[in-house]
Design a protein around this motif. Sequence first.
Motif, PDB file in Angstrom:
ATOM      1  N   GLY A 143      -0.031  30.848  16.245  1.00  0.00           N
ATOM      2  CA  GLY A 143       0.341  29.444  16.148  1.00  0.00           C
ATOM      3  C   GLY A 143       1.820  29.169  16.057  1.00  0.00           C
ATOM      4  N   ALA A 427      -1.455  23.988  25.963  1.00  0.00           N
ATOM      5  CA  ALA A 427      -2.245  24.296  24.768  1.00  0.00           C
ATOM      6  C   ALA A 427      -3.580  23.568  24.875  1.00  0.00           C
ATOM      7  CB  ALA A 427      -1.493  23.864  23.509  1.00  0.00           C
ATOM      8  N   VAL A 432      -5.945  26.395  21.848  1.00  0.00           N
ATOM      9  CA  VAL A 432      -5.792  26.023  20.435  1.00  0.00           C
ATOM     10  C   VAL A 432      -6.672  26.868  19.517  1.00  0.00           C
ATOM     11  CG1 VAL A 432      -5.098  23.654  20.954  1.00  0.00           C
ATOM     12  CG2 VAL A 432      -7.530  24.187  20.643  1.00  0.00           C
ATOM     13  N   THR A 433      -7.624  27.593  20.087  1.00  0.00           N
ATOM     14  CA  THR A 433      -8.466  28.474  19.273  1.00  0.00           C
ATOM     15  C   THR A 433      -8.024  29.930  19.351  1.00  0.00           C
ATOM     16  OG1 THR A 433     -10.072  28.912  21.052  1.00  0.00           O
ATOM     17  CG2 THR A 433     -10.413  26.930  19.720  1.00  0.00           C
ATOM     18  N   GLU A 642      -7.124  18.284  24.215  1.00  0.00           N
ATOM     19  CA  GLU A 642      -6.076  19.248  23.868  1.00  0.00           C
ATOM     20  C   GLU A 642      -5.151  19.504  25.054  1.00  0.00           C
ATOM     21  OE1 GLU A 642      -5.693  20.072  20.893  1.00  0.00           O
ATOM     22  OE2 GLU A 642      -7.633  19.476  20.044  1.00  0.00           O
TER      23      GLU A 642
END
Length: 973
Positions: A143, A427, A432-433, A642
């Motif tokens: 992240g 992203a 995002v995961t 997203e």
Amino acid sequence: MHVWKSLGERRGLIKKTKAEFSDELPVGESVRQITRRDFFRFSGLGFAAGLAIGCKSKVVEKAMPYLNAQEGLTPGVAQWYATTCQGCSAGCGVLARSRDGRPVKLEGNPDHPLNRGGLCAIGQAQTRGLYDPSRLKQPRLQGQDCAWQAFDADLAKRFAEIKGKGGKLRILTGTLLSPTLKATIHGFLGGFKDGKLISYDALSCAAISAAYEQTHGLKVLPHYRLEEAEFILGIEADFLGTWINPAGFTRAYASRRGPDNSRPMSKHVQAEACMSLTGSNADERLRLAPSEVVPFLEALASALGSGKSGGDLRKELSTKANALAHELGEHRGSSLVLCGANDLYAQLLTARINHLLGNEGHTVDLSHPSLQKQGDDRALAGLIKEMGEGQIDAVIVVGANPSYDLPEEFSSAFAKVPIRMSLGLTADETAVTCTHLAPDHHWLETWSDAEPVAGTMSLVQPLTNPLFQTRAALESFLTWGGQSSSALEHLREHWRKEVFSRQKVVGDFGTFWDGVLQKGAVQIEGSPTPPAYREDLNASLRARNEAKPGTYELLLMAKVGMGDGRHAFNPWLQELPDPITKMTWDNYVSVSPATAKGLGLEQGDLAALRPQGLPELTLPVVVQPGQDDRTLAVALGYGRKEGAPKDWKTVGTNVYPWRHLASGFLAASSAALQIRRVGGRAELAATQDHHSLEGRELVREMALEPYLRDPASARPHEQPGPSVYGEHPHGKHRWAMVIDLNKCTGCSGCVIGCQVENNIPVVGKEEVAKKREMHWLRIDRYYEGSEAEPKVFHQPMMCQQCDNAPCENVCPVLATVHSEEGLNQQVYNRCVGTRYCANNCPYKVRRFNWWEYPHNSEVERLALNPDVTVRSRGVMEKCSFCVQRLMTAKIQAKNEGRELKDGEAQPACMQSCPAQAIVFGDVQDPDSQISHAMRDPKRFLVLGELGIGPAVSYLTKIRNADSTEAKGGHHGA
């Protein structure tokens, strides 16, 4: 012939406005109440202030010369490069126009053997993705942004741990067209004890290759050759819109749709549940529910002498299947049956039917199979199972967004994998995961290659340096595999070993490489002998549950502008009207008029839908003529959240969660669907009722048989109306355009091509709903006949460049004037926005800038074409026949001391058209293509009776159908 644009118009529900303008200026109530005296007082102050501002010195701008200019680069002069589009898995060849080191426009590559110069709407819009400010700028680790060195060091440690314990690594991709990247990935996986490459397609065709594996012993997707087909039967296959290779199929299809060609005009019959772009172009169309596809194919195969029909098909469909089998039998070896259902049994039957008809080796090419859909749904199901059981140590996702476009069980299983990496550009829902993000270059920034059809090889070359700190996927896998070569070096070496050695024409690799780089593609011979059919022709293939009587069925489809949703944040594509419904900025549930009436639903009503065992979702209703009464259709590709640009509002609803892996294949249909009205309404931004032409009939058609008997019968009976004006004197050139309605499919590639070329702004959903869209070129869609089974016409409509233009004589400031070359010119600096010209235009093709449409991002502004002025608020604009292109071509010819060649000057709409439906040129040249087209007996003018002399004309649509069906003879305005 009475045509209608929408159900509202057909039913008389559209109110005709009596006002001069349908919309007022966006000013507040305080401005409306101002007195005449105050108005002059304020306007005087404004004029004085303007003079004062004008006295100020301008900001000094410095032009910086190149310190070391690139060889062959002249500032301000465009350069063209051949490359390969990666906007979808079709792999079309493109020519990219670069201005001062940045690509600004894409066109189809006429030297590419697949699309042969055409390019779809998605391909035209690819430069917007390059200049997307929401792209990832650098790698991310857990992240957090980081440098590539730290990122690679962390991965090296983790990969070493997996290798040390003999763990499992999986690479999940969309279809990989690049043989070099695929070989590099396999080399990387060779360092792991258990490493596998798995591919899937969001719009899956896996059942086709699985069927051929069973019937022919080889897992292949045939290359369908529509240019060789005299009779085409499409069954739930939108091959002109969204299926496999739309631009290539359109080019091949259109080559056989001319009644005057040397080869016979093909006949096209389409059987489908929801009106598709392909169905709208068919000579004959049948309505059938998704559950009737397999029984219909069974009846067809039985009528051809193979197997027995299931017996549970509606009588009218059974009768039609027998009639079609007879027609197909008359075209053995020159017919083609296409089925788009991702159902194994449907595809087994389709392969059997094509074999019975002797189409293999002719219209079904197995020697050069398509590689445009390489997904394996069964392998995908196995991966989900392994991840769910915790067996996988790392998954690398390349060119895909599975957390968005796969069933929910994927996301649940993916979360159990310790190392999750994405090489996506943004992203997105998958990124995002993930624990690691290694953003890939945009395809316009990188070196790569493609093999969309076996033996057809093309190169991908960069048009600009990378805008951000991203890295090519090819270089990432080379780095992780312990190699240090660049993408270009590795690509050249792969081609030297694997491609150059397969050809015998050129003896030197450098010459071979430069030739392919310049041309864009090469065809390599030496394909293996095609596999032979080995199934028992009488074996029963039926093994599926059918829908229960009285229930509704769900059909999940793709829209022409949105595809699988990977370009959902491209505003050009969101604002592109759907060729059939004319909706923008939304998806919806499409229902037939009869079903809507039975359920008490109207256009825009909100309805809740729940497939059996799946979540309930609420969508607005669109009533669609020509749809099967038992089928409810919803478009995929919407509802993405997203990776969106700043201030982006979610568009539509994501219905991918409704898909499921039925018998190992991603199903796009489902039985036992429940629907109920929930109250409330949604504002739909549709364009089909905009610019109403007051009931005048504007398209013409006739049947093939009477036309062939007497081609002159297609000529309009009425003569152009008289004019009160004398003829305009014309100079050396006089530009004109002819559009063949028999070739135009309504694909809308020209609409996006025009928008990109001419810097046409995006206005947003609210403004479209107010009839303020800005497209210079629109495609009018007309229906004729009943609401249940209408015929469809597509007619491109742009400024007609009238000789006696009604807009010119009403402009109080001479902002719209006539040129000596026959162009109706718009002078932006003079225009004060009275809109008198728009009111006086009978074609309603002028656009008014209601707002100063923003171009806030420095990156987004790079997408603007520097050859075209960006207009400001209060200015009227319209099609100019791409006058900037005409000037460029004339200047080049003058500099080279020669005359302008026919076809050298092409507007964007003509150059982008996959069907080659548009002819443009100089009518002063009697030998030009446009002069020949102007003499075609099928040619007619829209509203020619007005006597305004439009420079755009059309060719009558000829249907290869019974003369009673097409009503024969001449119809129209």
